[in-house]
Design an enzyme around this catalytic site. Structure first.
Site, PDB file in Angstrom:
ATOM      1  N   LEU A 145       0.837  -1.205   0.000  1.00 45.64           N
ATOM      2  CA  LEU A 145       0.000   0.000   0.000  1.00 45.64           C
ATOM      3  C   LEU A 145       0.871   1.255   0.000  1.00 45.64           C
ATOM      4  O   LEU A 145       1.715   1.442   0.876  1.00 45.64           O
ATOM      5  CB  LEU A 145      -0.917   0.010   1.229  1.00 45.64           C
ATOM      6  CG  LEU A 145      -1.770  -1.250   1.458  1.00 45.64           C
ATOM      7  CD1 LEU A 145      -2.786  -0.996   2.575  1.00 45.64           C
ATOM      8  CD2 LEU A 145      -2.471  -1.680   0.173  1.00 45.64           C
ATOM      9  N   ARG A 155       2.138  14.475   7.208  1.00 44.83           N
ATOM     10  CA  ARG A 155       3.034  14.845   8.313  1.00 44.83           C
ATOM     11  C   ARG A 155       4.503  14.948   7.880  1.00 44.83           C
ATOM     12  O   ARG A 155       5.332  15.462   8.617  1.00 44.83           O
ATOM     13  CB  ARG A 155       2.896  13.831   9.454  1.00 44.83           C
ATOM     14  CG  ARG A 155       1.661  14.060  10.308  1.00 44.83           C
ATOM     15  CD  ARG A 155       1.462  12.927  11.300  1.00 44.83           C
ATOM     16  NE  ARG A 155       0.944  11.719  10.654  1.00 44.83           N
ATOM     17  CZ  ARG A 155       0.790  10.543  11.273  1.00 44.83           C
ATOM     18  NH1 ARG A 155       1.156  10.415  12.548  1.00 44.83           N
ATOM     19  NH2 ARG A 155       0.309   9.510  10.635  1.00 44.83           N
TER      20      ARG A 155
HETATM   21  C1  UD1 Z   1      -2.812   1.694   9.736  1.00 44.55           C
HETATM   22  C2  UD1 Z   1      -3.781   0.689  10.381  1.00 44.55           C
HETATM   23  C3  UD1 Z   1      -3.474   0.604  11.867  1.00 44.55           C
HETATM   24  C4  UD1 Z   1      -2.033   0.191  12.067  1.00 44.55           C
HETATM   25  C5  UD1 Z   1      -1.093   1.137  11.323  1.00 44.55           C
HETATM   26  C6  UD1 Z   1       0.300   0.583  11.376  1.00 44.55           C
HETATM   27  C7  UD1 Z   1      -5.858   0.808   9.155  1.00 44.55           C
HETATM   28  C8  UD1 Z   1      -7.255   1.323   9.137  1.00 44.55           C
HETATM   29  N1  UD1 Z   1      -5.129   1.145  10.186  1.00 44.55           N
HETATM   30  O1  UD1 Z   1      -3.084   2.961  10.311  1.00 44.55           O
HETATM   31  O2  UD1 Z   1      -4.326  -0.341  12.488  1.00 44.55           O
HETATM   32  O3  UD1 Z   1      -1.729   0.178  13.454  1.00 44.55           O
HETATM   33  O4  UD1 Z   1      -1.481   1.272   9.958  1.00 44.55           O
HETATM   34  O5  UD1 Z   1       1.233   1.495  10.847  1.00 44.55           O
HETATM   35  O6  UD1 Z   1      -5.491   0.086   8.256  1.00 44.55           O
HETATM   36  N2  UD1 Z   1      -2.835   3.860   2.352  1.00 44.55           N
HETATM   37  C9  UD1 Z   1      -3.342   3.703   1.093  1.00 44.55           C
HETATM   38  N3  UD1 Z   1      -4.570   4.196   0.808  1.00 44.55           N
HETATM   39  C10 UD1 Z   1      -5.331   4.841   1.738  1.00 44.55           C
HETATM   40  C11 UD1 Z   1      -4.790   5.013   3.036  1.00 44.55           C
HETATM   41  C12 UD1 Z   1      -3.549   4.489   3.319  1.00 44.55           C
HETATM   42  O7  UD1 Z   1      -2.680   3.136   0.216  1.00 44.55           O
HETATM   43  O8  UD1 Z   1      -6.428   5.271   1.401  1.00 44.55           O
HETATM   44  C13 UD1 Z   1      -1.504   3.339   2.642  1.00 44.55           C
HETATM   45  C14 UD1 Z   1      -0.511   4.421   3.016  1.00 44.55           C
HETATM   46  O9  UD1 Z   1       0.191   4.887   1.887  1.00 44.55           O
HETATM   47  C15 UD1 Z   1       0.413   3.693   3.976  1.00 44.55           C
HETATM   48  C16 UD1 Z   1      -0.473   2.649   4.602  1.00 44.55           C
HETATM   49  O10 UD1 Z   1      -1.560   2.485   3.753  1.00 44.55           O
HETATM   50  O11 UD1 Z   1       1.456   3.044   3.318  1.00 44.55           O
HETATM   51  C17 UD1 Z   1      -0.934   3.026   6.013  1.00 44.55           C
HETATM   52  O12 UD1 Z   1      -1.695   4.190   5.945  1.00 44.55           O
HETATM   53  P1  UD1 Z   1      -1.804   5.176   7.164  1.00 44.55           P
HETATM   54  O13 UD1 Z   1      -2.768   6.235   6.820  1.00 44.55           O
HETATM   55  O14 UD1 Z   1      -0.455   5.572   7.620  1.00 44.55           O
HETATM   56  O15 UD1 Z   1      -2.491   4.203   8.243  1.00 44.55           O
HETATM   57  P2  UD1 Z   1      -2.462   4.380   9.790  1.00 44.55           P
HETATM   58  O16 UD1 Z   1      -3.427   5.423  10.203  1.00 44.55           O
HETATM   59  O17 UD1 Z   1      -1.073   4.515  10.251  1.00 44.55           O
HETATM   60 CA    CA Z   2       1.067   5.011   9.258  1.00 47.07          CA
END
Ligand code: UD1
Ligand code: CA
Length: 487
Positions: free
Chosen positions: A12, A19
């Site tokens: 992903l 941030r």
């Molecule tokens: C996510 C998890 C959380 C976990 C954490 C670990 C979910 C809902 N939550 O939260 O439980 O503890 O990661 O680091 O999954 N991304 C996409 N598309 C989107 C949103 C995110 O590709 O629409 C990708 C981002 O680029 C990133 C990853 O997913 O690589 C995580 O996204 P982020 O928004 O950082 O998730 P967290 O809020 O950290």
């Molecule tokens: Ca994250």
């Protein structure tokens, strides 16, 4: 153990990463000479999945260009305007065969220290337990921000609750969701259809899939990892530096285990792709970057930066800055040398103090020992370039090439105006400005004859300290001065 090769890994990388406060997409920031996404792809590739998918959206074109340059077999999936990790996984699945079976691993583009070994361990544990979902979890001192693992009274994983959706009591839990999972492919596809966006962020969470598995009576498990660094993501530039330092610590430790001698690991920075042969000594303040490769029994540093440089066995490179250069076996470079792209120093050759080279092929055993600019040149083997020689390669419009034949000798403080050929075994007298080619075996001298004027000091600088010194040394006095005479 059964075949644990996953059917697919979905990485992903669509999130915005606000941030980071950067115009560069978060996953394209680098540590250890590789982008965060590059690290994620490397780990994913190492478990040999049938398909490797990267999900993109934010600054899509820039990320895709990098991904395909890094690994042209990656399948790119575009996430649409529906937000959340669940939607991202769904978009990734859409790029895979509909009848895909087996294990799908999901990883994050911003978790760079995860190793292929850990991913393989996850895949193996998942396959062995025949579960619908296995999630990598970790117990951390400060769980804030992470999703929390909720376990049932029997201690089995029940579901994941996001920090923003968690109750005060749930927030006290310290077992966190790493965001790294193994899923059964068919189950994942059907479960995601059930996931909604009714949560604090209005997003489609992949984490909801665990609760769905439990509700369907399917197996859900955790794969706990002790090495917390491997689950840590980069959200800002403080974490970028922290994880960069830890990656470096691990890389330097590895090169020592492979046989290099590192005097000061703390001030030695080595990129992930660098290789170093046994018994090479790396002195403090050294950076070995990019695709640099170093042979055995070399001396590198102190205070040396090599980027994409090839150093053969037994060479010594001291207080040097070099990029896209190669240094032959037993050759010596530095101190205070600057090797620019296209420099190739032959075996046993020497580039010494305050020498700058660019696009210069310097033959075996040839020496450029002091204070020289050597650009766009080929120096034959065994040639000697005297101190202070300048290869004038630029006429203000074009760059010219200079050929210096083998075993020729260029005297100190000469300037060779390109394009020029200095023949094999020829000599250039010190202080010459060479503007015509020199044939093999010739001596080129381009300076005026020296005149010595008797009595000049006593007549033109009478009474000075120089005059007194000359008289004391028995120099000609006023009486017998013959102005203008030469010897
Ligand atoms: C996510 C998890 C959380 C976990 C954490 C670990 C979910 C809902 N939550 O939260 O439980 O503890 O990661 O680091 O999954 N991304 C996409 N598309 C989107 C949103 C995110 O590709 O629409 C990708 C981002 O680029 C990133 C990853 O997913 O690589 C995580 O996204 P982020 O928004 O950082 O998730 P967290 O809020 O950290
Ligand atoms: Ca994250």
């Amino acid at each position: 153990m059964s075949d644990v090769r996953p059917a697919a890994v979905i990485v992903l990388a669509a999130g915005e990463g606000t941030r980071m406060k950067s115009s560069i997409p978060k996953v394209l920031h680098t540590i250890g000479g590789r982008t965060l996404l590059g690290h994620a792809i490397t780990a994913a590739r190492s478990v040999s999945p049938d398909h490797l998918v990267v999900v993109v959206r934010h600054q899509r074109d820039r990320v895709v260009e990098h991904v395909l340059e890094f690994d042209d077999r990656v399948v790119v999936a575009d996430q649409d305007e529906v937000k959340g990790t669940g939607r991202a996984v769904e978009c990734g699945l859409q790029q895979l065969p509909e009848d895909l079976t087996g294990t799908v691993l999901v990883t994050m583009g911003d978790v760079p220290l995860l190793t292929g070994q850990t991913l393989a361990g996850l895949a193996a544990a998942h396959a062995e337990a025949e579960r619908a979902v296995t999630v990598i979890t970790a117990t951390v001192p400060d769980p804030s921000g992470y999703g929390r693992i909720l376990r049932d009274p029997r201690g089995l994983v029940a579901s994941i609750v996001e920090h923003k959706d968690a109750t005060a009591e749930q927030r006290l839990l310290t077992e966190i969701n790493s965001g790294l999972y193994a899923f059964d492919a068919a189950f994942l596809r059907s479960a995601l259809e059930e996931v909604g966006t009714d949560n604090a962020q209005g997003e489609k969470y992949v984490t909801d899939v665990l609760g769905i598995a439990r509700a369907r009576g399917l197996g859900v498990g955790a794969h706990l990892v002790d090495d917390l660094w491997q689950t840590e993501g980069v959200n800002d530039k403080v974490q970028l530096a922290r994880l960069g330092a830890e990656l470096n610590r691990r890389t330097v430790e590895q090169i020592m285990r492979d046989g290099a001698i590192v005097i000061d690991p703390a001030s030695t920075w080595v990129d992930a792709d660098v290789t170093i042969g046994p018994d090479t000594v790396v002195h403090p303040g050294t950076q070995l970057l990019g695709a640099t490769t170093i042979g055995a029994e070399c001396v590198i540093g102190p205070d040396t930066t090599l980027k994409d440089v090839e150093v053969a066995d037994g060479a010594s490179v001291v207080r040097t800055q070099a990029e896209l250069a190669s240094i032959g076996a037993g050759a010596s470079v530095g101190p205070f040398s600057y090797l620019r792209p296209g420099t190739q120093l032959g075996d046993g050759g020497k580039v010494g103090g305050f020498v700058e080279t660019k696009n210069a092929v310097i033959g075996a055993g040839a020496k450029v020992p002091h204070l020289t600019y050597c650009g766009d040149a080929h120096i034959g083997e065994g040639a000697n370039i005297g101190a202070g020689t300048i290869f004038a390669n630029y006429d203000g419009v074009t760059k010219g090439h200079t050929e210096v034949g083998p075993h020729s000798f260029v005297g100190s403080n000469s300037v060779i105006v390109a394009p020029r050929t200095i023949g094999a075994g020829s000599y250039v007298a010190a202080g010459s400005a060479v503007v015509r080619d020199v044939a093999p075996g010739q001596l080129a001298v381009t300076r005026a004859q020296q005149r010595n004027v008797d009595g000049w000091v006593s007549s033109r600088r009478p009474g000075t300290a120089s005059d007194a010194a000359a008289r004391g040394a028995g120099g000609p006095d006023d009486a017998d001065r013959t102005e203008g005479a030469t010897r």
